[in-house]
Design a protein around this motif. Structure first.
Motif, PDB file in Angstrom:
ATOM      1  N   GLU A 272      29.832 -41.843 -21.516  1.00  0.00           N
ATOM      2  CA  GLU A 272      31.274 -41.797 -21.712  1.00  0.00           C
ATOM      3  C   GLU A 272      31.877 -40.420 -21.514  1.00  0.00           C
ATOM      4  OE1 GLU A 272      32.183 -43.412 -25.497  1.00  0.00           O
ATOM      5  OE2 GLU A 272      31.447 -45.433 -25.019  1.00  0.00           O
ATOM      6  N   ASN A 273      31.062 -39.391 -21.393  1.00  0.00           N
ATOM      7  CA  ASN A 273      31.600 -38.045 -21.204  1.00  0.00           C
ATOM      8  C   ASN A 273      32.028 -37.879 -19.750  1.00  0.00           C
ATOM      9  OD1 ASN A 273      32.278 -35.378 -21.243  1.00  0.00           O
ATOM     10  ND2 ASN A 273      30.345 -34.637 -22.075  1.00  0.00           N
ATOM     11  N   ALA A 274      33.336 -37.946 -19.510  1.00  0.00           N
ATOM     12  CA  ALA A 274      33.859 -37.875 -18.137  1.00  0.00           C
ATOM     13  C   ALA A 274      33.695 -36.482 -17.537  1.00  0.00           C
ATOM     14  CB  ALA A 274      35.333 -38.270 -18.123  1.00  0.00           C
ATOM     15  N   GLU A 275      33.580 -35.462 -18.384  1.00  0.00           N
ATOM     16  CA  GLU A 275      33.479 -34.092 -17.888  1.00  0.00           C
ATOM     17  C   GLU A 275      32.034 -33.680 -17.607  1.00  0.00           C
ATOM     18  OE1 GLU A 275      35.357 -31.587 -20.714  1.00  0.00           O
ATOM     19  OE2 GLU A 275      37.367 -32.411 -20.369  1.00  0.00           O
ATOM     20  N   LEU A 276      31.089 -34.555 -17.925  1.00  0.00           N
ATOM     21  CA  LEU A 276      29.697 -34.219 -17.735  1.00  0.00           C
ATOM     22  C   LEU A 276      29.319 -34.326 -16.252  1.00  0.00           C
ATOM     23  CD1 LEU A 276      27.304 -33.424 -19.522  1.00  0.00           C
ATOM     24  CD2 LEU A 276      26.635 -35.812 -19.573  1.00  0.00           C
ATOM     25  N   VAL A 277      28.453 -33.438 -15.824  1.00  0.00           N
ATOM     26  CA  VAL A 277      28.003 -33.455 -14.436  1.00  0.00           C
ATOM     27  C   VAL A 277      27.122 -34.673 -14.205  1.00  0.00           C
ATOM     28  CG1 VAL A 277      28.102 -30.952 -14.262  1.00  0.00           C
ATOM     29  CG2 VAL A 277      25.992 -32.045 -14.991  1.00  0.00           C
ATOM     30  N   PRO A 278      26.892 -35.091 -12.952  1.00  0.00           N
ATOM     31  CA  PRO A 278      25.992 -36.212 -12.679  1.00  0.00           C
ATOM     32  C   PRO A 278      24.596 -35.964 -13.250  1.00  0.00           C
ATOM     33  CG  PRO A 278      27.263 -35.674 -10.728  1.00  0.00           C
ATOM     34  CD  PRO A 278      27.537 -34.598 -11.736  1.00  0.00           C
ATOM     35  N   VAL A 279      24.095 -36.899 -14.089  1.00  0.00           N
ATOM     36  CA  VAL A 279      22.830 -36.731 -14.804  1.00  0.00           C
ATOM     37  C   VAL A 279      21.994 -37.995 -14.660  1.00  0.00           C
ATOM     38  CG1 VAL A 279      21.767 -36.387 -17.060  1.00  0.00           C
ATOM     39  CG2 VAL A 279      23.797 -35.099 -16.456  1.00  0.00           C
ATOM     40  N   VAL A 280      20.688 -37.814 -14.506  1.00  0.00           N
ATOM     41  CA  VAL A 280      19.737 -38.922 -14.486  1.00  0.00           C
ATOM     42  C   VAL A 280      18.586 -38.563 -15.421  1.00  0.00           C
ATOM     43  CG1 VAL A 280      18.150 -40.306 -13.102  1.00  0.00           C
ATOM     44  CG2 VAL A 280      20.326 -39.575 -12.136  1.00  0.00           C
ATOM     45  N   LEU A 281      18.311 -39.418 -16.412  1.00  0.00           N
ATOM     46  CA  LEU A 281      17.183 -39.236 -17.322  1.00  0.00           C
ATOM     47  C   LEU A 281      16.083 -40.209 -16.913  1.00  0.00           C
ATOM     48  CD1 LEU A 281      15.920 -37.996 -19.863  1.00  0.00           C
ATOM     49  CD2 LEU A 281      17.024 -39.801 -21.195  1.00  0.00           C
ATOM     50  N   THR A 282      14.897 -39.685 -16.563  1.00  0.00           N
ATOM     51  CA  THR A 282      13.790 -40.513 -16.080  1.00  0.00           C
ATOM     52  C   THR A 282      12.618 -40.440 -17.047  1.00  0.00           C
ATOM     53  OG1 THR A 282      12.692 -38.764 -14.806  1.00  0.00           O
ATOM     54  CG2 THR A 282      14.502 -39.949 -13.733  1.00  0.00           C
ATOM     55  N   ASP A 283      11.651 -41.345 -16.831  1.00  0.00           N
ATOM     56  CA  ASP A 283      10.426 -41.301 -17.614  1.00  0.00           C
ATOM     57  C   ASP A 283       9.493 -40.248 -17.043  1.00  0.00           C
ATOM     58  OD1 ASP A 283       9.691 -42.414 -15.243  1.00  0.00           O
ATOM     59  OD2 ASP A 283       8.858 -44.257 -16.082  1.00  0.00           O
ATOM     60  N   SER A 284       8.276 -40.157 -17.612  1.00  0.00           N
ATOM     61  CA  SER A 284       7.340 -39.116 -17.189  1.00  0.00           C
ATOM     62  C   SER A 284       6.878 -39.300 -15.755  1.00  0.00           C
ATOM     63  CB  SER A 284       6.132 -39.094 -18.127  1.00  0.00           C
ATOM     64  OG  SER A 284       5.502 -40.373 -18.142  1.00  0.00           O
ATOM     65  N   SER A 285       6.850 -40.545 -15.266  1.00  0.00           N
ATOM     66  CA  SER A 285       6.426 -40.786 -13.885  1.00  0.00           C
ATOM     67  C   SER A 285       7.523 -40.519 -12.869  1.00  0.00           C
ATOM     68  CB  SER A 285       5.951 -42.237 -13.733  1.00  0.00           C
ATOM     69  OG  SER A 285       7.031 -43.139 -13.940  1.00  0.00           O
ATOM     70  N   MET A 286       8.746 -40.289 -13.367  1.00  0.00           N
ATOM     71  CA  MET A 286       9.908 -40.033 -12.508  1.00  0.00           C
ATOM     72  C   MET A 286      10.190 -41.193 -11.556  1.00  0.00           C
ATOM     73  SD  MET A 286       9.258 -36.035 -11.509  1.00  0.00           S
ATOM     74  CE  MET A 286       8.718 -34.858 -12.730  1.00  0.00           C
ATOM     75  N   GLN A 287       9.801 -42.394 -11.957  1.00  0.00           N
ATOM     76  CA  GLN A 287      10.027 -43.574 -11.133  1.00  0.00           C
ATOM     77  C   GLN A 287      10.894 -44.615 -11.826  1.00  0.00           C
ATOM     78  OE1 GLN A 287       6.176 -45.057 -10.035  1.00  0.00           O
ATOM     79  NE2 GLN A 287       5.685 -43.314  -8.720  1.00  0.00           N
ATOM     80  N   LYS A 288      11.307 -44.325 -13.049  1.00  0.00           N
ATOM     81  CA  LYS A 288      12.140 -45.265 -13.790  1.00  0.00           C
ATOM     82  C   LYS A 288      13.293 -44.509 -14.425  1.00  0.00           C
ATOM     83  CE  LYS A 288      12.081 -48.593 -17.598  1.00  0.00           C
ATOM     84  NZ  LYS A 288      11.276 -49.207 -18.677  1.00  0.00           N
ATOM     85  N   VAL A 289      14.498 -45.053 -14.252  1.00  0.00           N
ATOM     86  CA  VAL A 289      15.691 -44.436 -14.827  1.00  0.00           C
ATOM     87  C   VAL A 289      15.899 -45.005 -16.231  1.00  0.00           C
ATOM     88  CG1 VAL A 289      18.177 -44.143 -14.617  1.00  0.00           C
ATOM     89  CG2 VAL A 289      16.747 -44.076 -12.576  1.00  0.00           C
ATOM     90  N   ILE A 290      15.918 -44.096 -17.231  1.00  0.00           N
ATOM     91  CA  ILE A 290      16.176 -44.516 -18.605  1.00  0.00           C
ATOM     92  C   ILE A 290      17.673 -44.646 -18.835  1.00  0.00           C
ATOM     93  CG2 ILE A 290      15.902 -43.886 -21.035  1.00  0.00           C
ATOM     94  CD1 ILE A 290      13.311 -42.483 -20.246  1.00  0.00           C
ATOM     95  N   VAL A 291      18.408 -43.640 -18.415  1.00  0.00           N
ATOM     96  CA  VAL A 291      19.865 -43.665 -18.543  1.00  0.00           C
ATOM     97  C   VAL A 291      20.451 -42.712 -17.516  1.00  0.00           C
ATOM     98  CG1 VAL A 291      20.009 -41.825 -20.254  1.00  0.00           C
ATOM     99  CG2 VAL A 291      21.792 -43.557 -20.182  1.00  0.00           C
ATOM    100  N   SER A 292      21.662 -43.008 -17.065  1.00  0.00           N
ATOM    101  CA  SER A 292      22.324 -42.163 -16.070  1.00  0.00           C
ATOM    102  C   SER A 292      23.814 -42.452 -16.096  1.00  0.00           C
ATOM    103  CB  SER A 292      21.764 -42.428 -14.665  1.00  0.00           C
ATOM    104  OG  SER A 292      22.505 -41.711 -13.686  1.00  0.00           O
ATOM    105  N   ASN A 293      24.591 -41.441 -15.737  1.00  0.00           N
ATOM    106  CA  ASN A 293      26.032 -41.653 -15.600  1.00  0.00           C
ATOM    107  C   ASN A 293      26.428 -41.830 -14.137  1.00  0.00           C
ATOM    108  OD1 ASN A 293      25.616 -39.079 -14.708  1.00  0.00           O
ATOM    109  ND2 ASN A 293      27.155 -38.105 -15.987  1.00  0.00           N
TER     110      ASN A 293
END
Length: 518
Positions: free
Chosen positions: A209-230
């Motif tokens: 919901e933070n409109a001022e936040l830069v594009p972010v992607v949170l991944t798991d340790s394998s970097m193959q699954k997106v946990i959350v992203s804006n």
């Protein structure tokens, strides 16, 4: 005169100043962009530090949760063991030995337990979050028997739902009487789970919901699954995830976050769209300004050229008008000389010059007017004019003429075309310094008529060749630098042809070529 040279110097000076202004502006813009990027990186770093602290809190909560779960599992095991112990005591003399198991059982005031017999009948229950009396408020029209049945069915369903979370225990209380013990996490564990989930949900909510936040992607340790992203879903799907992560990692190094001892996650973030736009804004600004200046220059140049053409045409017509009176007077004097016995030859030559002046006047009068082209023999036009020039050139200058055809009919204006030949040959004489050779050749080539005018003078440098047709350019101490520009204009605008330098070499001479379409 060096009008063109001075104008070139001014152009170079203005261009140099413009380059300095552009460089200064780009430097200032780049400095501003770097400052904004620095602050943005600091803001992202601070945000990442907050995430790390929050993740650490979640990790500590998870650790506490696991420790408490192990503790409660041990307590439940003691509770079951105590129940087994009681079930084995059947003698009244052993009543004293029940005290310790009963204390263990009664000590459980937090773990919810439901005991079912082998026929799935509810034997007992403790530490539930609801009571049977609550059902009377929910179902006020039900009887006591119905309420008891509903309560019993609810406990049975609840017991088996707990079994999916924690394993049940079955104990043989008496012969052929078995009791199954179902238990759930204690209220303490559930409270910790809610706190942990609220932390994660708050993190996700802040991220999304933070409109001022830069594009972010949170991944798991394998970097193959997106946990959350804006980012949008299609931007981080399985097909484009690797490409998206590579692009984000090129912008900024990923941040490592540990939610537990074994769970490592990575935060990828990009530069904000506003900063990207700010980086390209100076260039867009200069393109817009450049287009505006270019359009303005074209408009003003067109107006200036039109004004110059009017002035040029007016001056040419005024010159033709002024020459008319003395030419008329000269014609009268030539007729007078022609009537005398000893001056007939003089009158004949003077008459040629008067005719020449009449042609020059006719040329000037045609400037600015619609030029009439007529089909005529251009070989004869050129030969006749070369013969006229040959007797008036310096004696050390030879003027040769040749043609591939005896007759070439092409549309042209004889007086104006002769003017072109005159301007080019006079420039050749100046280049040869009054001594040398000039050749005029006419030939057909691919449906066109070419007229080459060559001299063996001092030639021109590449810089002189680029500027020779510019008004005001001249290498002579005296002169206006208008002969060749006028010749080019006559060929290009009036005859729809081309005039160019075919070749020129310093110390060897120059060749001009006139190309007319037949």
């Amino acid at each position: 005169m060096k009008l063109y040279s001075n104008k070139q110097k001014w152009k170079i000076a203005l261009l140099f100043i413009a380059i300095l202004l552009v460089a200064a502006s780009l430097y200032v813009s780049s400095k501003i962009v770097n400052e904004v990027a620095k602050r943005e990186r600091e803001r992202v770093t601070q945000w990442a530090d907050a995430i790390k602290k929050r993740a650490e809190l979640v990790r500590l909560t998870n650790n506490s949760f696991e420790e408490l779960r192990k503790k409660e599992l041990n307590e439940m095991q003691l509770w079951i063991d105590a129940t087994k112990e009681i079930s084995r005591k059947t003698s009244l003399d052993a009543q004293q030995s029940y005290d310790f198991p009963l204390k263990i059982i009664n000590k459980n005031d937090d773990i919810p337990v439901i005991v079912l017999d082998q026929d799935d009948n509810v034997s007992t229950f403790i530490n539930l979050e609801f009571e049977k009396e609550d059902l009377y408020q929910i179902f006020p029209t039900k009887s006591s028997e119905e309420i008891n049945q509903i309560f019993s069915d609810s406990l049975i369903k609840l017991a088996y739902s707990w079994e999916k979370i924690n394993p049940s225990f079955t104990v043989e209380v008496y012969d052929d009487l078995y009791m199954s013990y179902f238990y759930n996490d204690s209220r303490s564990i559930l409270r910790l789970e809610k706190e942990r989930d609220s932390l994660i949900q708050a993190f996700n909510k802040e991220l999304i919901e933070n409109a001022e936040l830069v594009p972010v992607v949170l991944t798991d340790s394998s970097m193959q699954k997106v946990i959350v992203s804006n980012l949008l879903t299609h931007d981080v799907d399985s097909l484009t995830l690797a490409e998206s992560l590579l692009e984000l990692s090129n912008a900024n190094a990923p941040i490592e976050i540990k939610f537990s001892e074994t769970e490592v996650n990575y935060v990828y973030y990009a530069t904000s769209p506003e900063l990207v736009q700010l980086q390209y804004f100076p260039y867009i600004q200069f393109i817009i300004i450049g287009l505006f200046i270019l359009i303005g220059y074209i408009i003003f140049s067109t107006f200036r050229k039109a004004e110059q053409n009017k002035v040029w045409a007016g001056m040419a017509k005024e010159t033709a008008h002024q020459l008319g009176t003395p030419i008329s007077s000269l014609m009268a004097w030539v007729q007078l000389l022609d009537g005398m016995e000893n001056t007939k030859d003089i009158a004949k030559e003077m008459n040629k010059d008067v005719e020449r002046l009449t042609q020059v006047t006719d040329r000037f009068s045609k400037i600015g007017a619609d030029t009439q082209l007529s089909d005529a023999d251009i070989v004869e036009t050129t030969r006749h004019f070369v013969e006229y020039l040959r007797t008036r050139f310096p004696k050390k200058v030879s003027l040769d003429f040749s043609s591939s055809d005896e007759e070439i009919i092409i549309a042209h204006n004889a007086p104006l075309f002769e003017w072109v030949i005159e301007n080019i040959t006079k420039n050749a004489i100046d280049a040869m310094e009054g001594e040398g050779k000039i050749e005029v050749k006419i030939f057909r080539n691919n449906g066109q008529v070419n007229i080459d005018i060559s001299d063996n003078g001092k030639g021109m440098t590449p810089a002189q060749q680029r500027n020779v047709f510019s008004p005001g350019f001249t290498t002579k101490k005296r002169g206006w630098g208008l002969g060749l520009p006028l010749a080019k204009r006559i060929i290009h605008e009036y005859h729809n042809g081309r005039l160019r330098i075919l070749s020129s070499e310093v110390g060897k001479g120059t060749t001009f070529r006139i190309i007319l379409s037949s």
